[in-house]
Every structure is written in structure tokens, then in C-alpha cells.
Design an enzyme around this catalytic site. Structure first.
Site, PDB file in Angstrom:
ATOM      1  N   LYS A  72       0.839  -1.189   0.000  1.00 18.14           N
ATOM      2  CA  LYS A  72       0.000   0.000   0.000  1.00 18.14           C
ATOM      3  C   LYS A  72       0.886   1.255   0.000  1.00 18.14           C
ATOM      4  O   LYS A  72       2.044   1.141   0.364  1.00 18.14           O
ATOM      5  CB  LYS A  72      -0.940   0.013   1.210  1.00 18.14           C
ATOM      6  CG  LYS A  72      -0.232   0.251   2.568  1.00 18.14           C
ATOM      7  CD  LYS A  72      -1.143   0.835   3.591  1.00 18.14           C
ATOM      8  CE  LYS A  72      -0.874   2.280   3.856  1.00 18.14           C
ATOM      9  NZ  LYS A  72       0.206   2.579   4.801  1.00 18.14           N
ATOM     10  N   HIS A 121      -1.564  -4.646   5.735  1.00 18.69           N
ATOM     11  CA  HIS A 121      -1.070  -5.549   6.798  1.00 18.69           C
ATOM     12  C   HIS A 121      -2.066  -5.699   7.951  1.00 18.69           C
ATOM     13  O   HIS A 121      -1.997  -6.666   8.709  1.00 18.69           O
ATOM     14  CB  HIS A 121       0.329  -5.134   7.289  1.00 18.69           C
ATOM     15  CG  HIS A 121       0.336  -3.990   8.259  1.00 18.69           C
ATOM     16  ND1 HIS A 121       0.324  -2.687   7.854  1.00 18.69           N
ATOM     17  CD2 HIS A 121       0.363  -3.960   9.610  1.00 18.69           C
ATOM     18  CE1 HIS A 121       0.337  -1.903   8.926  1.00 18.69           C
ATOM     19  NE2 HIS A 121       0.362  -2.651  10.005  1.00 18.69           N
ATOM     20  N   HIS A 139      -6.387   0.820   6.206  1.00 18.76           N
ATOM     21  CA  HIS A 139      -6.537   0.037   7.438  1.00 18.76           C
ATOM     22  C   HIS A 139      -7.926   0.215   8.086  1.00 18.76           C
ATOM     23  O   HIS A 139      -8.595  -0.764   8.412  1.00 18.76           O
ATOM     24  CB  HIS A 139      -5.462   0.425   8.452  1.00 18.76           C
ATOM     25  CG  HIS A 139      -4.065   0.295   7.934  1.00 18.76           C
ATOM     26  ND1 HIS A 139      -3.693  -0.638   6.999  1.00 18.76           N
ATOM     27  CD2 HIS A 139      -2.919   0.984   8.217  1.00 18.76           C
ATOM     28  CE1 HIS A 139      -2.394  -0.524   6.742  1.00 18.76           C
ATOM     29  NE2 HIS A 139      -1.911   0.460   7.464  1.00 18.76           N
ATOM     30  N   LYS A 156      -0.570   3.942  22.020  1.00 14.78           N
ATOM     31  CA  LYS A 156      -0.868   3.165  20.808  1.00 14.78           C
ATOM     32  C   LYS A 156      -2.016   2.239  21.154  1.00 14.78           C
ATOM     33  O   LYS A 156      -1.914   1.429  22.082  1.00 14.78           O
ATOM     34  CB  LYS A 156       0.353   2.350  20.392  1.00 14.78           C
ATOM     35  CG  LYS A 156       0.130   1.547  19.115  1.00 14.78           C
ATOM     36  CD  LYS A 156       1.450   0.909  18.684  1.00 14.78           C
ATOM     37  CE  LYS A 156       1.261  -0.039  17.514  1.00 14.78           C
ATOM     38  NZ  LYS A 156       0.950   0.626  16.259  1.00 14.78           N
TER      39      LYS A 156
HETATM   40  C1  BG6 Z   1       1.344   1.784   8.161  1.00 15.45           C
HETATM   41  C2  BG6 Z   1       1.373   3.273   8.082  1.00 15.45           C
HETATM   42  O1  BG6 Z   1       0.657   1.239   7.062  1.00 15.45           O
HETATM   43  O2  BG6 Z   1       0.669   1.388   9.352  1.00 15.45           O
HETATM   44  C3  BG6 Z   1       2.061   3.855   9.297  1.00 15.45           C
HETATM   45  O3  BG6 Z   1       2.079   3.662   6.912  1.00 15.45           O
HETATM   46  C4  BG6 Z   1       1.408   3.365  10.568  1.00 15.45           C
HETATM   47  O4  BG6 Z   1       2.035   5.281   9.275  1.00 15.45           O
HETATM   48  C5  BG6 Z   1       1.299   1.841  10.537  1.00 15.45           C
HETATM   49  O5  BG6 Z   1       2.203   3.786  11.661  1.00 15.45           O
HETATM   50  C6  BG6 Z   1       0.481   1.340  11.716  1.00 15.45           C
HETATM   51  O6  BG6 Z   1       0.556  -0.052  11.764  1.00 15.45           O
HETATM   52  P1  BG6 Z   1       0.470  -0.827  13.147  1.00 15.45           P
HETATM   53  O7  BG6 Z   1       0.509  -2.263  12.771  1.00 15.45           O
HETATM   54  O8  BG6 Z   1       1.661  -0.383  13.957  1.00 15.45           O
HETATM   55  O9  BG6 Z   1      -0.822  -0.402  13.778  1.00 15.45           O
END
Ligand code: BG6
Length: 501
Positions: free
Chosen positions: A145, A175, A237, A338
Site C-alpha cells: 500500500k 497488513h 486500514h 498506541k
Molecule cells: C502503516 C502506516 O501502514 O501502518 C504507518 O504507513 C502506521 O504510518 C502503521 O504507523 C500502523 O501499523 P500498526 O501495525 O503499527 O498499527
């Protein structure tokens, strides 16, 4: 069953390859005892040879804490340099032929484009011109992506892909779809009558999809400042989470049935009301007690950048199941923690039987919180009478966590790479699906680029106040560890001043 194959990574010396792709690929093989089935060919513009790249692979695997990788690195890792911008990929085709002859591979190939999006068209055309879009075995094309920058460019890229590859060969990666908790959404909904029979407008008041990140953009300005939060997180996402949480039951657990159901859901989403859109950009603040710069002071970000790093948007789904139920999608960088959660708030009981006691016994809405990360699991919030004579209702929760019940959760990339090796497209985004999601957000991207208010928020806070029209939620934030701050959980009755930075 995994068939012997050649795994070609374009962008083989990049961060994604080093941190995710190589360790995931090796773990899959080691866990399945098939390290002899997969040969790695790294491709990049760096001036390296096979031995140099084997060193790179060893370091990547050692850093990831993987064991016993030496024999595989010594015997099954190769490198091919392709100069930046080169259109002729015949040296790559020659190298592939030599490796396949040496290892007696049947011509099964995976081409993983771990490249900046601007490089996709040239690489896809180059592979085809070199005759690498087909082979004596199978050929699979994996595209990271973001797939396009908007609907028009995604459509154009789909057309280019389809002029060289069949859709059955294409694996568009998001992902989030590889995260165990995201995959569990379908099991949670469709294996449990208790939840699914209540998953509709009769029972549900509102659904929130919250993805908060504590990190800023780090050193990714070159990509991020041109992308912003809509292209980086929302279109992919969060939209995938929306599709999985709201879609109808698929006819089967097959890739096409699941992807059909997701597309059907996305096509039922109403045009987004821009009055309900909140965009924000983080200013200076603190992360873990340490001062951090604002977005405009991050390395290589222009001092007058208007790129949003936060968004909150209301989604309405015009179908039988969800008519009238708002979905609030919210994500931002530099927040206090997070945390990714889907919060399903149920309607309050139709009448309050505790007349005369309301001041003492507030009724809370039942809530199911699907916690995608961290502390993966879910909880169900409900009211109980606290023991004693008087009627006092308190909110309690039942909680399930993966950590309590299972071993380590697999890494998302490990799951996705395994599926690519198996030829299972279920967790990959189909061409019509990627276009359906861009269609939703083109107006948001246009608004962001043409003066929609951009609210500043201090790094380390939950973002600016949201502009949504008030929702009649019985009670404010859910107790316990929750992403939702009190101020953000109960939308503002009076919209805040629309000040940019
Ligand atoms: C990525 C984005 O696809 O996903 C990032 O480009 C983001 O900016 C990340 O931080 C978040 O992924 P996860 O798995 O850490 O929630």
C-alpha cells in the site's frame, strides 16, 4: 502445502524488507520445516553482490531474534542489482533462470514490490516486458500500500496491472488484514449467535473504530507529507476494519465470497458529510514525558505544511442492517498511547424500570470493545446491582485476552506471506474493493486540499474536539483502559472554533 518457489523482493534493502519481510519469510519456513522450499532473490539499486546481500539477510534475521539462519543465508539467498529507473529487466530474468536451473525450481515465482508507490508502474511493465508475468509454474505479484493516491490513479493502476497480470495473480497488501485480531472479527461475528444476532440497527446505537498511534512520523516525511492520514491509514486500514465489522455474512469462507461481501458493504456507504469531518495536525507536546516537536518541525516537513495527521469522520451505511447507525472512524499520530479498538455501543433499554432512582443508578449502555492492539482480546460491559439494600447500578466487564488463553500471536506479515506462498487471496484487497474504498474518500482528500479547517492538537493528547453532531449516548467514556478520552467520547454540542494553525 507450500510448493518450491523463488521469492523475489524488489526494494530488498529497504526498511520493510529488513524489519518485516525477511524475518517473516524465514520464520514461516523454519516453523514449517521447509527452509529448502524457498529461495530468496533480493533486488535493489544498491551496488551489492550475492555475498553482500547474504550479510544483509543475516543481520536482519539476527536483529529479529531468529535462530539457525546461517545455512539458509549461505545457500538460498541471492541478489540482483537493477539501477534506479531502469526499464530493462532482462538481467533479472537471466538471474532468475540461472537460480531456477541451479536449484531445480519448477518456475513458481513471487514478485513482492516493497517499493515507493511511484515505482509500481515501471516495475510492473518491466516485469511483463522481460516475460516475467508468466512462467512454467505460477507467478504472483504482491503490491504494498498505498495502491493509488485517489480513485482515478487507483483505477489507472488497476488497468495497468490487468494489462500484464490476471487478478488471480495479484496480492494487494494491507497488513491490518494479517493481524490475528482483525482476522478474528469474522469468527467473532459469524461463529457466535450471541453477538451476531444483536449486530444490527435494532440493537446497536453507534460503532467507533479508533486507531491511535503514539509515534509521530519520524523520518518518513518524504512519503507522509504527500500522503497524510487519509491515504496512510483511513482509506486502507480503517476501511478494512469497517468492512469486516459491518459486512453481511459471506456465503462461504472462500476468498471471493468474503471479498464480495466487503465490496457490497463499501458500495452501501453514503457520501461522507464533510460537516462531520475533523482534520488535525499535531503541534509540539510530550511523548512519555519527553518534549517532542510538532509535525511542521519534524525533519524535512515544510514549515507551512497542511498535511493532516489526525482524522475523525462519520460513516453511514445505507442498507437494511445499518440504516441510522453512525460509524465513527478516528485515527491520529502522536496520541497518548498506541491503541486500536472497535467499540460497539448498544441501545439503552427501551424504558427505565428504575423510576425514581435514576439519580442514584445511571444506566450505562452495553458495550463490546474489540481490542485489536495492545492487550489483544475483547470485553463486554454490562450493569450489575452492587450488593446491599439500595439499588445502585455499576458498570462491570467480562474480558477475554489472547495472552491469557493462547501462546504468542503471529506477526501480520508472517500470516500474509504464508498465504501468498499458499496462493490464498482471502486477506488481500481485490481490484474493485480498493476502488470502492477510494470512492468514499476522494471528497475527503479534496476537502483537505481546499481549505477544510485543520485543527491543531498538542502532541500527546487525544486530538482536537470532534465536529460530529451530538449523539445521544447514555453515559460517557467506558471505564477502565480505553482509548476514548472523556472530552472526545461525548461529542461537543457546540463545535469548537475552526482554527487552522
Ligand atoms: C502503516 C502506516 O501502514 O501502518 C504507518 O504507513 C502506521 O504510518 C502503521 O504507523 C500502523 O501499523 P500498526 O501495525 O503499527 O498499527
Amino acid at each position: 502445502m507450500t510448493e518450491p518457489h523463488l521469492f523475489v523482493i524488489h526494494g530488498a534493502t529497504g526498511d520493510l524488507s529488513r524489519r518485516k519481510l525477511l524475518p517473516s519469510m524465514y520464520r514461516i519456513m523454519a516453523e514449517a520445516g521447509i527452509t529448502d522450499q524457498s529461495i530468496l532473490l533480493g533486488v535493489s539499486s544498491k551496488d551489492l553482490d550475492d555475498d553482500d546481500y547474504r550479510d544483509f539477510a543475516r543481520k536482519s534475521l539476527a536483529d529479529a531474534g531468529v535462530d539457525d539462519y546461517e545455512p539458509w543465508c549461505d545457500e538460498r539467498v541471492y541478489f540482483q542489482r537493477i539501477e534506479r529507473g531502469a526499464e530493462d529487466l532482462s538481467p533479472l530474468a537471466d538471474k532468475i533462470a540461472a537460480i531456477e536451473a541451479r536449484h531445480q525450481l519448477p518456475g513458481n515465482r513471487i514478485f513482492y514490490l516493497a517499493l515507493p508507490p511511484t515505482a509500481f508502474p515501471r516495475m510492473i511493465t518491466g516485469l511483463s516486458d522481460a516475460g516475467l508475468n508468466e512462467s512454467p509454474g505460477w507467478t504472483r505479484l504482491v503490491i504494498e500500500k498505498p495502491f493509488g493516491r485517489d480513485l482515478a490513479s487507483a483505477h489507472e493502476l488497476n488497468e495497468l496491472v490487468h494489462s500484464h497480470f490476471d487478478e488471480t495473480q495479484v496480492y494487494r497488501i494491507d497488513h491490518y488484514l494479517g493481524k490475528e485480531t482483525v482476522r478474528n472479527l469474522l469468527a467473532f461475528r459469524f461463529a457466535n449467535m450471541l453477538f451476531e444476532s444483536n449486530w444490527n440497527r435494532d440493537r446497536v446505537d453507534a460503532i467507533e473504530i479508533n486507531v491511535a498511534e503514539s509515534l509521530g512520523i519520524g523520518s518518513r516525511a518524504a512519503y507522509y507529507d504527500g500522503a497524510g492520514v487519509v491515504r496512510d491509514m483511513l482509506q486502507n486500514h480503517l476501511t478494512q476494519l469497517l468492512a469486516l465489522v459491518a459486512m453481511e455474512a459471506p456465503n462461504s469462507f472462500e476468498a471471493e465470497a468474503i471479498r464480495d461481501a466487503k465490496v457490497q458493504l463499501l458500495e452501501a456507504v453514503r457520501d461522507i458529510d464533510l460537516d462531520e469531518l475533523t482534520l488535525g495536525q499535531y503541534g509540539p507536546g510530550e511523548a512519555d514525558g519527553v518534549p517532542v516537536p510538532g509535525y511542521r518541525d519534524e525533519p524535512d516537513v515544510p514549515g507551512d505544511s497542511t498535511t493532516p495527521t489526525y482524522i475523525s469522520v462519520r460513516i453511514d451505511v445505507d442498507n437494511w442492517r445499518w440504516e441510522g447507525v453512525p460509524f465513527y472512524l478516528r485515527t491520529g499520530k502522536r496520541m497518548p498511547a498506541k491503541s486500536s479498538q472497535i467499540v460497539v455501543r448498544f441501545r439503552p433499554p427501551p424504558i427505565c424500570v428504575f423510576h425514581g432512582k435514576r439519580d442514584k443508578c445511571a444506566q450505562h449502555q452495553n458495550v463490546i470493545r474489540l481490542i485489536l492492539q495492545p492487550n489483544e482480546g475483547f470485553d463486554v460491559h454490562f450493569d450489575v446491582k452492587s450488593p446491599g439494600d439500595s439499588l445502585q447500578l455499576v458498570e462491570k466487564k467480562l474480558r477475554f485476552t489472547y495472552a491469557d488463553e493462547f501462546d504468542r500471536l503471529p506477526d501480520a506479515y508472517q500470516t500474509l506471506i504464508f498465504d501468498i506462498m499458499q496462493g490464498d487471496q482471502t486477506l488481500f484487497v481485490r481490484a474493485d474493493e480498493v476502488e470502492a474504498s477510494w470512492r468514499l474518500f476522494d471528497p475527503v482528500i479534496a476537502a483537505a486540499g481546499s481549505g477544510h479547517p485543520l485543527d491543531n492538537y498538542e502532541a500527546g493528547t487525544w486530538g482536537p474536539p470532534r465536529r460530529h453532531t451530538p449523539i445521544q449516548w447514555a453515559e460517557g467514556p467506558i471505564r477502565g483502559e480505553t482509548l476514548t478520552s472523556p472530552q472526545a467520547a461525548i461529542p461537543q454540542t457546540t463545535p469548537p472554533d475552526h482554527e487552522g494553525r
